[in-house]
Design a protein around this motif. Structure first.
Motif: not given
Length: 545
Positions: A199-206
């Protein structure tokens, strides 16, 4: 090829391509080993997908390690009852010198931690074990341990005097005709590989539909997950696991060793991702290098593999004489390969089997009435949410932060598309919901004194395996929550105090994982150690929540 088999492949391919929009993957490959010994294999997704492209198979490597260890047993080079510290005298595994037999390492029953993935190579990870916790409970508990298989790989090297790559290539890959497969993952092989994604954003759940990108490439020789193979060639390894240790008249293992590998050894086994409407898995217990399952009365062995950018699965039905391989370029914590392999297995047994809807493939409980209605949080401030049914996999959520959708994912947890409400997974409980520090109930709950711990907060690390974690306080207790990651827990884990500034990760007293607080500045910890891996506190505003 019979008409039934042609229809089987077509049905499976349609099912797989319909799955892809619901998972963070762009391509993969599948291989089917039929009872007559023939193999069908194809790629899916992107145009360059191929059953002959190399993937990191991840923890399926452990099955190769077990085969090589048992070959050494057959030759008298070691015994399953040898203590690993006699084979590796430098190894200090803690727990007051508790014995650590080879067979217990193979079965994941040694009480060792999952892993110390803060460094990329096995030498330092294994040296660190002397300074980390280990379960002192003599009772055997199944607790998956990557470091245990790193030790086994080094033991093979010690008794053979050769690298694991050389040993597994000569003893397993070459005899099985796996000519493109490799016993390690060197850096220069990146150009030969399928492209891994995460995932591009790995700081929050995909959430399904969110963007993914090319994942970082991590070469490795560590024997918990170093083998490279293609879907087509892994089907050749499946042929070995189907029999008594001999393939095409070439004996690789004694029948006794094959029975040892494929028989249950641990009291429990790996978590099963069951598919809706298909045969139940009535037993899951880890053997010596494979998970041993009973599926619809059949004796099956399986293993999954999760790497940065790759998720794979092998299912071998020893009763029916068939096997299925599912390779994907999903990040390793998304078990798409397992879903594909289990669907393929069902069709191998019955080409007319009814497959589940791709949007709702995993067998999960129906939505409960207790999840619907208006709920209030006992946290400060006290937000109110209203939840109603939208579809078979989604709920509508209305709140003071905005209105949106709760989407259920493969783990049974929910993810939200409302900014400010997507930092944590949403978990449905009997009478409401939990979301990070919030416990939502239909009526206001009893006030519980706050912990006000200096360790509460958001932390990040450079490890690609488990990059983010959060410590939250809810109802007077501390919990560890991770948005994702190959080695991150799929559920929230309670943090149980074991000493000042140190917590056990998980409720069971025998669990070895620890979170240790670092320096405290102005009332807040600036760092934590997770099993020796450092994380630094960061501000929530940079996470993209």
């Amino acid at each position: 090829m019979t008409a039934d088999r042609e229809g089987l492949a077509d049905r499976l391919d349609v099912f797989i391509n319909a799955l892809l929009p619901h998972w963070p993957a762009r391509q993969g490959a599948v291989a089917l080993l039929h009872a007559d010994g023939s193999v069908e294999a194809w790629g899916f997704g992107e145009a360059d997908a191929s059953p002959d492209r190399l993937f990191q198979v991840g923890s399926i490597t452990k099955s190769f390690v077990s085969v090589v260890v048992h070959q050494c047993v057959d030759e008298g080079l070691l015994s399953l009852d040898d203590d690993i510290t006699t084979l590796l005298p430098w190894a200090d595994l803690g727990a007051g010198g508790r014995p650590t037999r080879v067979r217990d390492l193979l079965a994941h029953t040694t009480g060792l931690i999952l892993g110390g993935d803060g460094v990329p190579d096995e030498g330092l990870q294994l040296w660190w074990l002397r300074d980390l916790e280990r379960s002192a409970d003599p009772a055997p508990h199944f607790h998956y341990s990557n470091v245990g298989y790193m030790l086994l790989g080094l033991a093979v090297e010690a008794v053979t005097g050769r690298s694991f790559d050389e040993v597994v290539s000569e003893r397993v890959l070459t005899p099985l005709g796996m000519v493109r497969s490799r016993g390690c993952t060197p850096d220069f092989d990146a150009m030969l590989m399928a492209e891994g994604t995460w995932p591009v954003n790995r700081s929050v759940p995909w959430r399904p539909g969110e963007p993914i990108e090319r994942a970082v490439w991590l070469p490795t020789t560590a024997t918990d997950g170093c083998v490279l193979s293609s879907a087509r060639e892994l089907a050749a390894f499946a042929r070995l696991l189907l029999g008594d240790g001999s393939v095409d008249g070439v004996r690789l293992l004694s029948p006794e060793s094959m029975s040892s590998i494929t028989s249950p050894a641990a009291p429990e086994g790996e978590t099963i991702v069951a598919l809706r409407g298909l045969a139940d898995v009535t037993m899951s217990r880890y053997g010596l290098g494979v998970n041993v399952e009973e599926i619809g009365g059949h004796h099956c062995v399986t293993h999954g593999g999760g790497m940065i950018g790759f998720q794979t699965f092998l299912l071998v039905d020893r009763t029916a004489g068939v096997a299925a391989v599912g390779f994907t370029n999903a990040n390793g914590n998304f078990p798409l390969g397992q879903v594909i392999a289990r669907a393929a297995h069902a069709l191998l047994l019955d080409p007319d089997a009814a497959l589940p809807a791709p949007s709702d493939a995993v067998a999960l409980p129906e939505f409960a009435e207790g999840w619907l209605g208006t709920f209030i949080s006992d946290a400060d401030p006290e937000p109110t949410i209203d939840v109603s049914r939208a579809s078979a996999t989604t709920l509508t959520l209305r709140s003071s932060c905005g209105d949106g959708t709760l989407t259920r994912v493969w783990s049974g947890r929910f993810v939200c598309d409302v900014p400010g409400l997507r930092t944590f997974h949403w978990d449905a409980v009997d009478d409401g919901w939990t979301h990070g520090p919030h416990r939502f109930r239909a009526t206001a709950g009893q006030t519980v004194p706050r912990v006000h711990s200096d360790v509460v907060g958001t932390y990040r690390s450079h490890t690609a395996w488990y990059p983010w974690l959060r410590v939250v306080e809810r109802e007077g207790a501390l919990f560890l929550a991770a948005p994702g990651g190959v080695e991150a827990p799929e559920s929230e884990e309670p943090l149980v105090s074991v000493s000042e500034g140190a917590w056990r990760i998980g409720a069971d007293e025998w669990l070895p994982e620890r979170l240790v607080r670092g320096p405290v500045v102005n009332g807040r910890a600036v760092s934590v150690l997770r099993d020796g891996v450092p994380y630094s506190r960061t501000e929530e505003r940079i996470t993209g929540a």
